[in-house]
Design an enzyme around this catalytic site. Structure first.
Site, short mmCIF file in Angstrom:
data_model
loop_
_atom_site.label_atom_id
_atom_site.label_comp_id
_atom_site.label_asym_id
_atom_site.label_seq_id
_atom_site.Cartn_x
_atom_site.Cartn_y
_atom_site.Cartn_z
N HIS A 66 -9.60 -6.36 -3.37
CA HIS A 66 -10.73 -6.62 -2.21
C HIS A 66 -10.60 -7.67 -2.09
CE1 HIS A 66 -12.93 -2.50 -2.03
NE2 HIS A 66 -11.72 -2.15 -3.08
N ARG A 108 2.30 1.81 -3.51
CA ARG A 108 2.05 0.34 -4.54
C ARG A 108 1.29 1.36 -5.86
NH1 ARG A 108 -1.91 0.87 -4.42
NH2 ARG A 108 -3.96 0.37 -3.01
N ASP A 166 -1.58 -3.56 1.44
CA ASP A 166 -0.58 -2.36 0.95
C ASP A 166 0.64 -2.29 2.58
OD1 ASP A 166 -2.62 -1.89 -0.57
OD2 ASP A 166 -3.28 -0.40 -0.29
N ASP A 190 -7.97 -9.37 -0.34
CA ASP A 190 -7.13 -9.93 0.29
C ASP A 190 -7.56 -9.54 2.13
OD1 ASP A 190 -8.32 -6.54 0.89
OD2 ASP A 190 -6.23 -5.74 1.79
C1 GLA Z 1 -6.79 -0.65 -0.04
C2 GLA Z 1 -6.77 -1.25 1.20
C3 GLA Z 1 -6.65 -2.31 0.58
C4 GLA Z 1 -7.19 -3.80 -0.27
C5 GLA Z 1 -7.66 -2.39 -0.78
C6 GLA Z 1 -8.51 -3.13 -2.08
O1 GLA Z 1 -6.54 -0.34 -0.59
O2 GLA Z 1 -5.87 -0.53 2.01
O3 GLA Z 1 -6.58 -3.38 2.11
O4 GLA Z 1 -8.09 -3.65 0.51
O5 GLA Z 1 -7.99 -0.92 -0.72
O6 GLA Z 1 -7.56 -4.05 -2.64
#
Ligand code: GLA
Length: 368
Positions: A19, A12, A152, A21
């Protein structure tokens, strides 16, 4: 007859909403046309062995691995921890032989880990909605030692071709937002090694928890709530989350209106917020964002994903960025389907959609 299974899960790129989620906020990630394929043939044994071109000697793990971080965190190489955690959570009935290959560049911030886990969960027999699979994979990564959120694996499982997935993490509801046809997404690797990624990521999660213990979940807070935070650092972290969630909604609306200029401006603001308030950028990444934004036809650009190096995403007019001009790697990414279609598309099971007889697999595997 025992059939081999094969499942492919996409990586993805997060268009906006980083930051957020793990703060019950919102984000707008996109499943892309790069992914990880897992293949598995049960053989009745007590061991699961997986080979990959990145690790041709293979890894062998017990079928009855305990869901215990003190055991999982000792597995080597590190991607075996993710595999072990998925095995432990899914609960497999038989050992067997598998292969893993990926077209996702490792460590470029395109969620090779989440796509590995979603593909593995599917090939080992996990079934359910995109949310169910995503929860399982998030739990697996948390047990393997990294306190990630659910974004993700959720977009890897539930993304839709041609669309971004607007996710509200307070209830995991999702809305698909069409990406206009006259827009292109370009991902540029900064080439900055992300050595501090996991410790710094965990530190940000802890800071957000500290702020939330005073004003409540940051993704549900507003500007007035921020006044309750006296500590300057916590205030900055919370300010990022509150302002980022507003930008996510604005970008979703701008894309729906076909207003790429407005969407691009929010991306640039998001980058500044991630750099200044959340402190997850680096001088090299800032310079890359500035350079991309100076190009004719680029509407906006920002660091994407966890940060601390990694990749930058640019929203641009088709052809505006010459991907050959970036030594650490750049690519046009195409919004693609996730592994699990949503119920409204008539496919709610990983197995229904993706399990297929295995043929030969060419290449690669590993995780971010
Ligand atoms: C990483 C984490 C996600 C999210 C991003 C920041 O990709 O796996 O869960 O927190 O950082 O948005």
């Amino acid at each position: 007859m025992i059939l081999a299974r094969r499942v492919t899960a996409p990586g993805r790129v997060n268009l906006i909403g980083d930051h957020t989620d793990y703060n019950q906020g919102v984000a707008l990630p996109v499943a892309i046309d790069l992914g990880t394929t897992a293949e598995f043939t049960p053989n009745g044994s007590s061991l699961l062995t997986f080979f990959s071109t990145h690790y041709p000697q293979g890894i062998s793990l017990r079928r009855d691995l305990p869901l215990d971080p003190s055991v999982l965190s000792t597995l080597e190489p590190p991607w075996a921890r993710l595999v072990g955690a998925v095995i432990a959570i899914v609960g497999v009935e038989s050992g067997g032989i598998g292969r893993i290959e990926t077209t996702i560049p490792i460590g470029a911030g395109l969620s090779s880990s989440a796509s590995l886990m979603v593909a593995l969960a599917g090939v080992l027999g996990a079934t359910g909605s995109a949310r169910t699979i995503a929860r399982l994979c998030q739990q697996a990564e948390n047990f393997s030692g990294v306190p990630v959120g659910i974004m993700d694996p959720l977009v890897s499982a539930g993304g839709r071709a041609g669309h971004g997935m607007l996710i509200d993490f307070s209830d995991l509801s999702t809305t698909y937002v069409p990406i206009p046809e006259d827009a292109q997404l370009v991902v540029v690797d900064s080439g900055v090694p992300r050595t501090l990624r996991f410790t710094e990521y965990a530190a940000r999660v802890a800071e957000c928890e500290a702020a939330a213990s005073i004003i409540g979940p940051l993704g549900l807070a507003d500007d007035a709530d921020l006044a309750g935070l006296r500590d300057k650092r916590l205030h900055r972290r919370a300010h990022h989350v509150v302002s980022e969630c507003a930008r996510v909604r604005q970008v979703a609306a701008a894309l729906a209106d076909g207003d790429l200029e407005a969407a691009g401006s929010r991306l640039v603001e998001s980058h500044r917020s991630l750099a200044d308030d959340f402190e997850v950028s680096t001088p090299e990444v800032d310079a890359l964002v500035d350079h991309l934004c100076s190009l004719d036809g680029v509407y906006g650009a920002r660091v994407t994903g966890a940060g601390f190096g990694g990749s930058v995403v640019a929203l641009c007019r088709p052809g505006a960025v010459d991907v050959r001009a970036f030594p650490a790697g750049a690519r046009i990414v195409v919004p693609s389907d996730g592994t699990v279609a949503d119920a409204d598309r008539g496919n709610s099971e990983v197995g229904q959609l993706s399990a297929a007889p295995a043929g030969s697999l060419g290449a690669v595997a590993g995780a971010d």
